[in-house]
Scaffold this active site. Structure first.
Site, PDB file in Angstrom:
ATOM      1  N   GLN A  21       0.878  -1.167   0.000  1.00 60.90           N
ATOM      2  CA  GLN A  21       0.000   0.000   0.000  1.00 60.90           C
ATOM      3  C   GLN A  21       0.917   1.218   0.000  1.00 60.90           C
ATOM      4  O   GLN A  21       2.007   1.172   0.565  1.00 60.90           O
ATOM      5  CB  GLN A  21      -0.896   0.041   1.236  1.00 60.90           C
ATOM      6  CG  GLN A  21      -1.886  -1.082   1.319  1.00 60.90           C
ATOM      7  CD  GLN A  21      -3.107  -0.860   0.432  1.00 60.90           C
ATOM      8  OE1 GLN A  21      -3.053  -0.180  -0.580  1.00 60.90           O
ATOM      9  NE2 GLN A  21      -4.201  -1.467   0.811  1.00 60.90           N
ATOM     10  N   SER A  22       0.496   2.316  -0.610  1.00 60.98           N
ATOM     11  CA  SER A  22       1.365   3.467  -0.819  1.00 60.98           C
ATOM     12  C   SER A  22       1.636   4.312   0.419  1.00 60.98           C
ATOM     13  O   SER A  22       2.683   4.940   0.514  1.00 60.98           O
ATOM     14  CB  SER A  22       0.779   4.380  -1.897  1.00 60.98           C
ATOM     15  OG  SER A  22       0.710   3.693  -3.118  1.00 60.98           O
ATOM     16  N   THR A  23       0.690   4.350   1.355  1.00 58.79           N
ATOM     17  CA  THR A  23       0.856   5.208   2.528  1.00 58.79           C
ATOM     18  C   THR A  23       0.390   4.462   3.777  1.00 58.79           C
ATOM     19  O   THR A  23      -0.421   3.529   3.691  1.00 58.79           O
ATOM     20  CB  THR A  23       0.008   6.499   2.401  1.00 58.79           C
ATOM     21  OG1 THR A  23      -1.383   6.142   2.424  1.00 58.79           O
ATOM     22  CG2 THR A  23       0.335   7.272   1.127  1.00 58.79           C
ATOM     23  N   GLN A  26      -3.360   4.377   3.916  1.00 59.10           N
ATOM     24  CA  GLN A  26      -4.000   3.348   3.088  1.00 59.10           C
ATOM     25  C   GLN A  26      -3.950   1.982   3.757  1.00 59.10           C
ATOM     26  O   GLN A  26      -4.885   1.195   3.638  1.00 59.10           O
ATOM     27  CB  GLN A  26      -3.331   3.274   1.712  1.00 59.10           C
ATOM     28  CG  GLN A  26      -3.676   4.426   0.817  1.00 59.10           C
ATOM     29  CD  GLN A  26      -3.010   4.301  -0.545  1.00 59.10           C
ATOM     30  OE1 GLN A  26      -2.110   3.488  -0.759  1.00 59.10           O
ATOM     31  NE2 GLN A  26      -3.461   5.120  -1.476  1.00 59.10           N
TER      32      GLN A  26
END
Length: 128
Positions: A21-23, A26
């Site tokens: 997941q990017s962050t 998220q």
């Protein structure tokens, strides 16, 4: 559901599910995406891998794929492909693996040299 692309040489190596997941936000708020990504273990089993031969690399949870510089999971993946340990990489979408050509193309090159397949099962849902 088997695939004619998966050969005994692939099955002799490990399958790896790449989860990212990017962050950090998220990771917390997109639980369904995480569930779908971890569920790719089942797809590896459907393709012929035994459960014990399927690894999950999720060290990059919460990290952007804009650069592989700080992504230890991506580095591990590339290294293991280079050592011919991996016969299949599963990712919900190839953009989960890398987002720029300077990371993506070397992974593709080494997969080609070592005979490693890349599968992004969800991408087929969106193709024309």
């Amino acid at each position: 559901m088997k695939s004619e692309l998966v050969k005994p040489t692939h099955l002799a190596r490990r399958a790896v599910v790449s989860v990212r997941q990017s962050t950090p936000h998220q990771v917390v708020s997109n639980q369904e995406s995480l569930r779908l990504q971890y569920a790719l273990r089942q797809r590896a089993r459907e393709l012929g891998w035994h459960d014990a031969d399927v690894d999950v690399i999720d060290a990059d949870l919460g990290l952007s794929a804009a650069s592989a510089a700080k992504r230890n999971g991506f580095k591990e993946l590339v290294g293991r492909v280079g050592l011919s340990e991996i016969g299949l990489i599963l990712s919900i979408d190839v953009t989960r693996l890398a987002r720029n050509c300077s990371d993506w193309y070397p992974l593709l090159d080494i997969c080609g040299l070592r005979g490693c397949l890349i599968a992004a099962p969800m991408a087929a849902c969106f193709s024309a």
